[in-house]
Design a protein around this motif. Structure first.
Motif, PDB file in Angstrom:
ATOM      1  N   GLN A  17      -5.758  -5.347 -18.440  1.00  0.00           N
ATOM      2  CA  GLN A  17      -6.180  -5.799 -19.754  1.00  0.00           C
ATOM      3  C   GLN A  17      -5.404  -7.049 -20.176  1.00  0.00           C
ATOM      4  OE1 GLN A  17      -8.818  -4.440 -21.283  1.00  0.00           O
ATOM      5  NE2 GLN A  17      -8.581  -6.257 -22.582  1.00  0.00           N
ATOM      6  N   ALA A  20      -6.664  -9.994 -18.312  1.00  0.00           N
ATOM      7  CA  ALA A  20      -7.934 -10.459 -18.873  1.00  0.00           C
ATOM      8  C   ALA A  20      -7.703 -11.199 -20.182  1.00  0.00           C
ATOM      9  CB  ALA A  20      -8.873  -9.278 -19.090  1.00  0.00           C
ATOM     10  N   TYR A  23      -6.239 -14.632 -19.481  1.00  0.00           N
ATOM     11  CA  TYR A  23      -7.324 -15.459 -18.930  1.00  0.00           C
ATOM     12  C   TYR A  23      -8.189 -15.998 -20.070  1.00  0.00           C
ATOM     13  CZ  TYR A  23     -11.991 -16.312 -16.951  1.00  0.00           C
ATOM     14  OH  TYR A  23     -13.213 -16.858 -16.637  1.00  0.00           O
ATOM     15  N   TRP A  24      -8.539 -15.110 -20.985  1.00  0.00           N
ATOM     16  CA  TRP A  24      -9.416 -15.488 -22.095  1.00  0.00           C
ATOM     17  C   TRP A  24      -8.753 -16.510 -23.005  1.00  0.00           C
ATOM     18  CZ3 TRP A  24     -14.289 -15.639 -22.821  1.00  0.00           C
ATOM     19  CH2 TRP A  24     -14.834 -15.746 -24.117  1.00  0.00           C
ATOM     20  N   LEU A  96      -9.812 -13.216 -10.910  1.00  0.00           N
ATOM     21  CA  LEU A  96     -11.022 -12.742 -11.581  1.00  0.00           C
ATOM     22  C   LEU A  96     -12.297 -13.415 -11.066  1.00  0.00           C
ATOM     23  CD1 LEU A  96      -9.651 -12.695 -15.223  1.00  0.00           C
ATOM     24  CD2 LEU A  96     -10.197 -10.701 -13.841  1.00  0.00           C
TER      25      LEU A  96
END
Lengths: 98, 591
Positions: A17, A20, A23-24, A96
């Protein structure tokens, strides 16, 4: 699914998580930078500051006019490919890729 | 060989090619019909997107618009290309990850609501039909000018071709046909541009044309010459324009956001294999589009120079043949106000409205007699802006095969866009209305049959609109972009970038954006067109740019409503998390 590590416990899930999320975040910051350029060449150089830039001669064309009818389009093309390449790198960094 | 024989040959060969591709790529499943099986290479998809996007308006009208608007024409150049940046950065990769078939599909699932899905379907169908009517009309006009058949025959021929490849081949057929159409249209656009560039500046690359020196020995650049000649004739300087900054800003924004929100463009990014391909593909699409869009300003400027050179102060009897050809079609009209037998081209409308001609009899110089009320200014010529690209080869006295090529190219531009639009209409009907809303029990086979049936009906409606154009076709182009900008784009964007956005917020936003934009355009274009002047506009923004305001309203209303209503269910929030991560896109595509 092609995730790099199978999330099989609370610790790895939250690690995934976190990955992610970072990354976002990086994606958003990249987006904002590129959109700033997008805005600057079209709405900025081509519209808001067109009169000031028109005082500058660019290969026989007034610079503001050139941005409005040619320059902004060239920059748009470059922006998209830069985004695609940088996102590819970001995906690899975070494992990813699709 | 004469131009019309060559045109028959060129158009015949290109149509045979399109049909051949349709037969070769016919489809057997809904996935192939809607998204071409999802395996299209990003460069191929980019080319197809470019053809899909560049309509009769881009091919035929844009350079003419720029020729007559000068700097004000920049809104089309920046607006219709800048949208791809938004598309590539904000929408395409995430919609590809979502991995379904249509735009209403995304809105329906993301906002867990069939009402939202229906609102999206209504927006989509309205936007697409508005747009497609213009394309079919374009097909008819090209046929009638170049093949000397009547407009209706042209429209029917166009319908038959689109029917073949859209109904048989679905998205797969359309994709490969569009690749062929792109090649035809870009070749047809650039060849005459290169010739004219050589003629006007001695440099074969039109992109360098604006700043190049004119070969008439005056030592002026193309833009310098245009500025001085136009000002001498009483026009505004070419590089200055007349629109206010606020209006230019709003129109550019509405066109950019509208471009990114047009459903037939968005769905093209559902067809590539991977999320990263969606980004790349948007880049390639813009490369292919930019070839035409960076040529257009030069074509516009050259055309305006040539037009003034050949027409102004020329006696009617000595005008070139193209002048009389377009006069015959009613797209040029001349009223000899001062009775000197020569044509004076000046600023202002020569007479009120578009020309109506006396059926029989000719004027003193042999011209068609214009019946409109004369205006007080010195201008004597009416010229329809759409003829600039089509007349260019004749103006520059290019060989007949170039004229034939331009005819084939303009048909390719109109047909490729029409096919893309018809496909999104048919998928919205068969997939979102039937399968997802009213008849969830139908099988894939039945759904495919309904999709084909819907495509066939949509072609029928489009053909009808082409043959009996509602008088307002030209008036409603602003609708398609304004509505896409004010309704679909914000809903999709917030669906990706805001986890908290819920169905109440999205639906309220879409409705407010849709109706405010709709009401503004209808009021100024149809209810009180006499009030359609800058003093009466909201913030000085014309109906063409009001979509930008509608978009802002949509965002504001959505934010407020979603804050006061309950958050979306956890599975929807998980869906939002999921589409933000590229990995697993292939798996997500299996239905």
């Amino acid at each position: 699914m092609e995730k790099p590590s199978k999330p099989d416990g609370d610790i790895t899930i939250s690690a995934h998580q976190k990955n992610a999320n970072s990354y976002w975040k990086e994606n958003i910051s990249l987006l904002l930078k590129l959109l700033a350029v997008w805005f600057a060449v079209s709405f900025g150089a081509g519209i808001l500051f067109v009169d000031a830039l028109n005082a500058i001669d660019f290969f026989g064309v007034k610079l503001g006019f050139w941005f409005a009818q040619q320059g902004s389009i060239y920059v748009f093309v470059i922006l998209i490919f830069v985004y695609a390449a940088l996102m590819r790198r970001l995906e690899q960094k975070h494992g990813l890729e699709d | 060989m004469d131009a019309s024989t060559l045109t028959y040959i060129f158009v015949g060969i290109s149509f045979a090619l399109y049909i051949g591709i349709a037969v070769w790529s016919r489809v057997g499943s809904t996935k192939e019909f809607y998204v071409a099986g999802g395996g299209i290479h990003p460069v191929v998809n980019g080319m197809a997107t470019a053809a899909d996007w560049m309509s009769a308006a881009s091919f035929i009208s844009m350079a003419g618009l720029i020729a007559f608007l000068g700097y004000d024409g920049s809104v089309y150049l920046m607006g219709w290309t800048g949208g791809y940046v938004l598309l590539a950065l904000l929408l395409a990769p995430y919609l590809r990850k979502f991995g379904k078939f249509t735009v209403p599909d995304f809105i329906g699932d993301r906002y867990y609501s069939d009402a939202a899905r229906l609102v999206a379907v209504v927006c989509l169908i309205f936007i697409s039909f508005t747009y497609v009517a213009g394309q079919m009309r374009g097909v008819g006009i090209v046929f009638s000018r170049f093949l000397e058949v009547d407009i209706n025959t042209g429209v029917v021929a166009g319908m038959a071709i689109v029917f073949m490849y859209a109904v048989l081949g679905g998205m797969k057929g359309i994709t490969y046909t569009q690749v062929a159409q792109f090649c035809v249209l870009i070749f047809a656009y650039t060849v005459p541009a290169i010739f004219i560039s050589m003629m006007v500046t001695g440099n074969p690359v039109p992109q360098f044309g604006l700043g190049a020196e004119v070969t008439d020995g005056s030592g002026l650049t193309v833009l310098g010459k245009l500025d001085s000649v136009l000002q001498d004739l009483g026009f505004n300087a070419y590089t200055e324009g007349t629109k206010s900054k606020a209006d230019i800003f709003a129109i550019t924004a509405a066109l950019m956001v509208g471009t990114a929100g047009l459903p037939h463009v968005i769905v093209r990014f559902f067809t590539v294999p991977k999320v990263s391909d969606a980004r790349k593909s948007a880049g390639w699409a813009l490369v292919f589009i930019a070839i035409l869009y960076t040529t257009a300003p030069a074509v516009g400027a050259f055309a305006r120079i040539n037009f003034i050179n050949e027409v102004n102060e020329t006696p009617y009897q000595a005008t070139p043949q193209w002048f009389k050809n377009w006069e015959t079609l009613g797209l040029i009209g001349w009223q000899d106000k001062n009775g000197d037998g020569a044509i004076q081209y000046r600023a202002g409308a020569p007479f009120e409205g578009t020309p109506t001609f006396k059926e029989d009899g000719r004027g003193v110089s042999g011209e068609r007699i214009v019946l409109n009320t004369t205006t007080a200014n010195a201008n004597e010529v009416y010229v329809d802006r759409d003829i600039m690209v089509l007349a260019n080869p004749e103006i520059a006295q290019l060989p007949n095969w170039v004229i034939a090529l331009v005819a084939a190219g303009s048909l390719a531009a109109a047909l490729s866009t029409a096919a893309g639009l018809l496909l999104v209409i048919s998928s919205a009907v068969s997939h979102d209305l039937l399968k997802k809303t009213f008849m969830p029990a139908i099988t894939d086979k039945q759904e495919l049959r309904y999709a084909r049936l819907a495509a066939a009906c949509a072609i029928g409606v489009a053909g009808y609109l082409g043959i009996n154009p509602p008088g307002f076709v030209a008036q409603v182009v602003a609708f398609a972009f304004g509505l896409a900008a004010a309704s679909l784009f914000p809903a999709i964007l917030m669906g990706i970038f805001s986890r908290r956005m819920n169905k109440e917020g999205a639906i309220a936003g879409m409705l407010v954006g849709l109706f405010s934009t709709f009401a503004y355009i209808v009021f100024f274009k149809f209810v009180s067109p006499e009030l359609n002047t800058e003093e009466n506009w909201l913030f000085g923004i014309s109906p063409e740019g009001i979509g930008a305001v509608g978009m802002v309203l949509n965002f504001m209303v959505s934010a407020i409503v979603s804050k006061t209503t309950k958050a979306p269910p956890p599975e929807v929030q998980a869906l939002v998390e999921d589409i933000r991560i590229p990995s697993g896109a292939k798996a997500g595509h299996v239905h």
